[in-house]
Design a protein around this motif. Sequence first.
Motif, mmCIF file in Angstrom:
data_model
loop_
_atom_site.group_PDB
_atom_site.id
_atom_site.type_symbol
_atom_site.label_atom_id
_atom_site.label_comp_id
_atom_site.label_asym_id
_atom_site.label_seq_id
_atom_site.Cartn_x
_atom_site.Cartn_y
_atom_site.Cartn_z
ATOM 1 N N SER A 124 0.860 -1.196 0.000
ATOM 2 C CA SER A 124 0.000 0.000 0.000
ATOM 3 C C SER A 124 0.891 1.240 0.000
ATOM 4 N N VAL A 125 0.545 2.226 -0.832
ATOM 5 C CA VAL A 125 1.364 3.433 -0.954
ATOM 6 C C VAL A 125 0.468 4.662 -0.899
ATOM 7 N N PRO A 126 1.007 5.803 -0.399
ATOM 8 C CA PRO A 126 0.211 7.030 -0.348
ATOM 9 C C PRO A 126 -0.047 7.566 -1.749
ATOM 10 N N SER A 127 -1.090 8.364 -1.880
ATOM 11 C CA SER A 127 -1.463 8.891 -3.202
ATOM 12 C C SER A 127 -0.938 10.299 -3.447
ATOM 13 N N SER A 128 -0.170 10.863 -2.494
ATOM 14 C CA SER A 128 0.307 12.239 -2.629
ATOM 15 C C SER A 128 1.358 12.355 -3.733
ATOM 16 N N THR A 129 1.456 13.540 -4.347
ATOM 17 C CA THR A 129 2.462 13.754 -5.389
ATOM 18 C C THR A 129 3.787 14.238 -4.794
ATOM 19 N N MET A 130 3.776 14.709 -3.549
ATOM 20 C CA MET A 130 5.017 15.081 -2.852
ATOM 21 C C MET A 130 5.326 13.970 -1.857
ATOM 22 N N TYR A 131 6.597 13.576 -1.771
ATOM 23 C CA TYR A 131 6.950 12.455 -0.905
ATOM 24 C C TYR A 131 7.116 12.931 0.534
ATOM 25 N N SER A 132 6.583 12.137 1.454
ATOM 26 C CA SER A 132 6.736 12.439 2.881
ATOM 27 C C SER A 132 7.968 11.710 3.397
ATOM 28 N N TRP A 133 9.068 12.440 3.534
ATOM 29 C CA TRP A 133 10.329 11.820 3.948
ATOM 30 C C TRP A 133 10.262 11.388 5.406
ATOM 31 N N ASP A 134 10.729 10.191 5.692
ATOM 32 C CA ASP A 134 10.787 9.678 7.058
ATOM 33 C C ASP A 134 12.211 9.868 7.567
ATOM 34 N N PRO A 135 12.429 10.761 8.536
ATOM 35 C CA PRO A 135 13.802 11.035 8.996
ATOM 36 C C PRO A 135 14.475 9.820 9.626
ATOM 37 N N ASN A 136 13.679 8.826 10.046
ATOM 38 C CA ASN A 136 14.247 7.637 10.680
ATOM 39 C C ASN A 136 14.545 6.516 9.690
ATOM 40 N N SER A 137 14.186 6.723 8.426
ATOM 41 C CA SER A 137 14.390 5.658 7.435
ATOM 42 C C SER A 137 15.874 5.486 7.126
ATOM 43 N N THR A 138 16.313 4.236 7.035
ATOM 44 C CA THR A 138 17.696 3.951 6.639
ATOM 45 C C THR A 138 17.763 3.494 5.181
ATOM 46 N N LYS B 56 28.526 0.857 11.225
ATOM 47 C CA LYS B 56 28.419 1.604 12.481
ATOM 48 C C LYS B 56 27.193 2.524 12.448
ATOM 49 N N PHE B 57 26.981 3.192 11.311
ATOM 50 C CA PHE B 57 25.829 4.082 11.147
ATOM 51 C C PHE B 57 24.521 3.320 11.346
ATOM 52 N N LEU B 58 24.412 2.145 10.730
ATOM 53 C CA LEU B 58 23.185 1.350 10.826
ATOM 54 C C LEU B 58 22.995 0.797 12.236
ATOM 55 N N LEU B 59 24.071 0.310 12.842
ATOM 56 C CA LEU B 59 23.972 -0.221 14.211
ATOM 57 C C LEU B 59 23.535 0.870 15.181
ATOM 58 N N ASP B 60 24.073 2.085 14.999
ATOM 59 C CA ASP B 60 23.708 3.219 15.864
ATOM 60 C C ASP B 60 22.226 3.564 15.745
ATOM 61 N N ARG B 61 21.601 3.182 14.609
ATOM 62 C CA ARG B 61 20.171 3.455 14.397
ATOM 63 C C ARG B 61 19.304 2.227 14.628
ATOM 64 N N GLY B 62 19.856 1.240 15.318
ATOM 65 C CA GLY B 62 19.066 0.084 15.735
ATOM 66 C C GLY B 62 18.851 -0.983 14.675
ATOM 67 N N VAL B 63 19.618 -0.914 13.573
ATOM 68 C CA VAL B 63 19.493 -1.944 12.538
ATOM 69 C C VAL B 63 20.416 -3.107 12.893
ATOM 70 N N GLU B 64 19.846 -4.290 13.029
ATOM 71 C CA GLU B 64 20.661 -5.455 13.363
ATOM 72 C C GLU B 64 21.485 -5.893 12.154
ATOM 73 N N ARG B 65 22.614 -6.553 12.458
ATOM 74 C CA ARG B 65 23.533 -6.958 11.392
ATOM 75 C C ARG B 65 22.842 -7.819 10.346
ATOM 76 N N GLU C 62 23.183 8.975 3.354
ATOM 77 C CA GLU C 62 24.030 8.848 4.540
ATOM 78 C C GLU C 62 24.743 7.497 4.581
ATOM 79 N N VAL C 63 24.041 6.446 4.144
ATOM 80 C CA VAL C 63 24.670 5.124 4.051
ATOM 81 C C VAL C 63 25.666 5.106 2.895
#
Length: 935
Positions: free
Chosen positions: A668-682, A735-744, A758-759
């Motif tokens: 399922s995806v939003p129908s907006s034409t402008m993207y809503s950026w998620d600051p927590n997304s890796t 290190k960047f991913l681990l610091d943001r809670g992403v498991e190996r 950033e990655v």
Amino acid sequence: SSSASSSLLRAASLYSRTRFFHSSFRNLSPSSPSLLNHQRSLASVPVRSFHCSVPRWSHRLDWRSPFSLRAQIRAVNPVIERLERKFSTMAAEHPFKAVLTSLPKPGGGEFGKFYSLPALNDPRIDKLPYSIRILLESAVRNCDNFQVKKEDVEKIIDWQNTSPKQVEIPFKPARVLLQDFTGVPAVVDLACMRDAMHKLGSDTNKINPLVPVDLVIDHSVQVDVTRSENAVQANMELEFQRNKERFSFLKWGSTAFHNMLVVPPGSGIVHQVNLEYLGRVVFNTNGMLYPDSVVGTDSHTTMIDGLGVAGWGVGGIEAEAAMLGQPMSMVLPGVVGFKLSGKLRNGVTATDLVLTVTQILRKHGVVGKFVEFYGDGMSELSLADRATIANMSPEYGATMGFFPVDHVTLQYLKLTGRSDETPQQERVYSSYLELNLAEVEPCISGPKRPHDRVPLREMKSDWNSCLNNKAGFKGFAVPKEAQDKVAKFSFHGQPAELRHGSVVIAAITSCTNTSNPSVMLGAGLVAKKACELGLQVKPWIKTSLAPGSGVVTKYLLQSGLQEYLNKQGFHIVGYGCTTCIGNSGELDESVASAISENDIVASAVLSGNRNFEGRVHALTRANYLASPPLVVAYALAGTAVQSSVLPEMFKSTYEAITKGNPMWNQLSVPSSTMYSWDPNSTYIHEPPYFKNMTMEPPGAHGVKDAYCLLNFGDSITTDHISPAGSIHKDSPAAKFLLDRGVERKDFNSYGSRRGNDEVMARGTFANIRLVNKLLNGEVGPKTVHVPTGEKLYVFDAAMRYKDAGYDTIVLAGAEYGSGSSRDWAAKGPMLLGVKAVIAKSFERIHRSNLVGMGIIPLCFKSGEDADTLGLTGRERYTIDLPSKITDIRPGQDVTVTTDKGKSFTCTVRFDTEVELAYFNNGGILPYVIRNLIKQ
């Protein structure tokens, strides 16, 4: 000639008669989850004769509506209305309207109109290579005396005289092709450009593709599960788990942007899908007929050249500009005429032929040129064989390996469910080569480069030489006393052993070969013979089969050969680009340990097109390219057609593609034409390219007192530069991913995270096989921070320079940036603060990408390099470039000085006036935004 031109158009017009089934459109609504719901502006929709009961896409238009189609198009895309006004004015003033010619139907009426080159009545046109005629037709058709001028048309007509002079011409391709690794950052950039438009107070709808864009998701599948009947489903489930966020983003893009088709995961390899399904050969846009042409963000886009469609790879940034209606600026290329004669001997495959052609063309030197094939031998090559040769254009260095449309092309159109004649005539070329097909012999290429061909009869002696030779492209420097080492280990309870050269990966993979029925059926026949002889592939060899499309599965099943491939461990693992780009998955732990603990030079054998060190797998130091039958044969050894392929297979396969698959349809995806950026997304992150952007360009600039971030030798590829493959557990990206809670276990690959700057910045120059002269022979992704002498990861050193306000440069040897076209090989260094690269020579696409990101490419003078000039990389560098863009001209000389008192001259590689405009604006994307706002 006139007759050739009209024959081609007649054949194309047969092809262009389409059967859109209105009943299928009736059931489509804007909220339908089907793949068919992709908005393509009708103004650029090709009429396509795909003889099946399911249309390829929907434009969200009601074809039976009493309202005019024109009104509906405007409702879908308001930009079209403005464009129509512009184009209607242009049409009245078209400089070549006199040669607009009708193509009549035999029974009355017309198929459409086309710009007739013979009608220009210029004898020079008859001598032009076919590939140059495609550039000429595009220039004539798009001539508006603004983006494309009459002078540009004259340059192309006068190709014999102008091509040696490196003249610049504009080119507008008919469409753009993306795969998901390069497609995600492209859609991220488009979304980010909409934000920039909004912040600058302009119309965000100006950011929309103006030509058809096809995006095939094929680079995300990994070979996790093998030797299982359930491997396809299991690997696809893992693919969706890892990439749900990326896939949702791409699905959002397919609805938010007009004119964009997204082919879902599990459909096949982008280039085979392009060859079998997306390639139009001829467009019919509202009655205007013109040749199909395509640029793609993957260097092997050239595969479509085998179908007579002009196509080549470009940087992601160039592709984005082409999507937005900007003409591509290119140097008018020379064309090498390659005459084929004779016939391949029995037992010699298309793979043997392409590796031979690659070696010949590398020796001749074809970088930046088109190669056009002709001669009696052409009739002996199937279209699949031609596509194999065209596919490897990047490996032999050419922009294209082009096969003009002839009877073989038209037979293939019929075979793949499309629709018929045309003669060939010898043309004038820049230089000439010839190959007698009967002289081609079985061969493989390796162990580290695709053009290092080894005849099979010489393989044993070549391997022994590689063990003895000093470390390099043809050497591993294994001491004599260690060459016979045997590593014994237990593989799931059974005794196993590895030696130098033992095969641990055998993969039938890649767009180069899996589209070719003869070699795929050949692999099945080898497996069948092995089963009959009681031979069996060792269980610790990781075997896999990743077809380019579902059609391959159908003919392997129908021929009864898949059963034997399965018995040898070559179960189908998925439909996409796998081992060839490093998505080979992990080796069994016992095998990996045996290699690492005993320092074994392990081998991979794959039917791919790239075998650069560190690309296929970190633990396979020797990687050989081979035909699918030889992959099976080497797996068995353990060391280093028409009746089964029917039109119905292609039709049914691509009918299924248009319906998507359950996992894709449930996103399922939003129908907006402008993207809503998620600051927590890796996975998806708003890049900083337009931060603080204003309407005033930043202007030209030199470089002052910059430190050298890296000092390289020859053949640094985009695999070395760009983040690719798995994310190493100790790297800055990890290190960047681990610091943001992403498991190996959830790191996924760099390719899957190309939508997060950033990655990707942290993964730039993170290749474990990087050889940096500043480290005095030590191999790895580190460098020396010159002011302190500390040895740091490249990212950490770059950030330290950046934080202290210092610019950096890179020193390099020949062929810098060779390999796959990767925009992150330019975006990454830019984000690290690299302002210039000084090299002996550049790969074509990569140089263009550097310019596109505002990095200055400079070439040492002939005979000079960092070593001959006595440069260590520990100096500080000043590049004396004028601050006014009008004071810089393409290809001019500039002076580089160091703080140690050295001074030398380089050539600045801004090759065209347009590239200077990009540099003045800080890159191609800011240039496009400012131009669109002004329009």
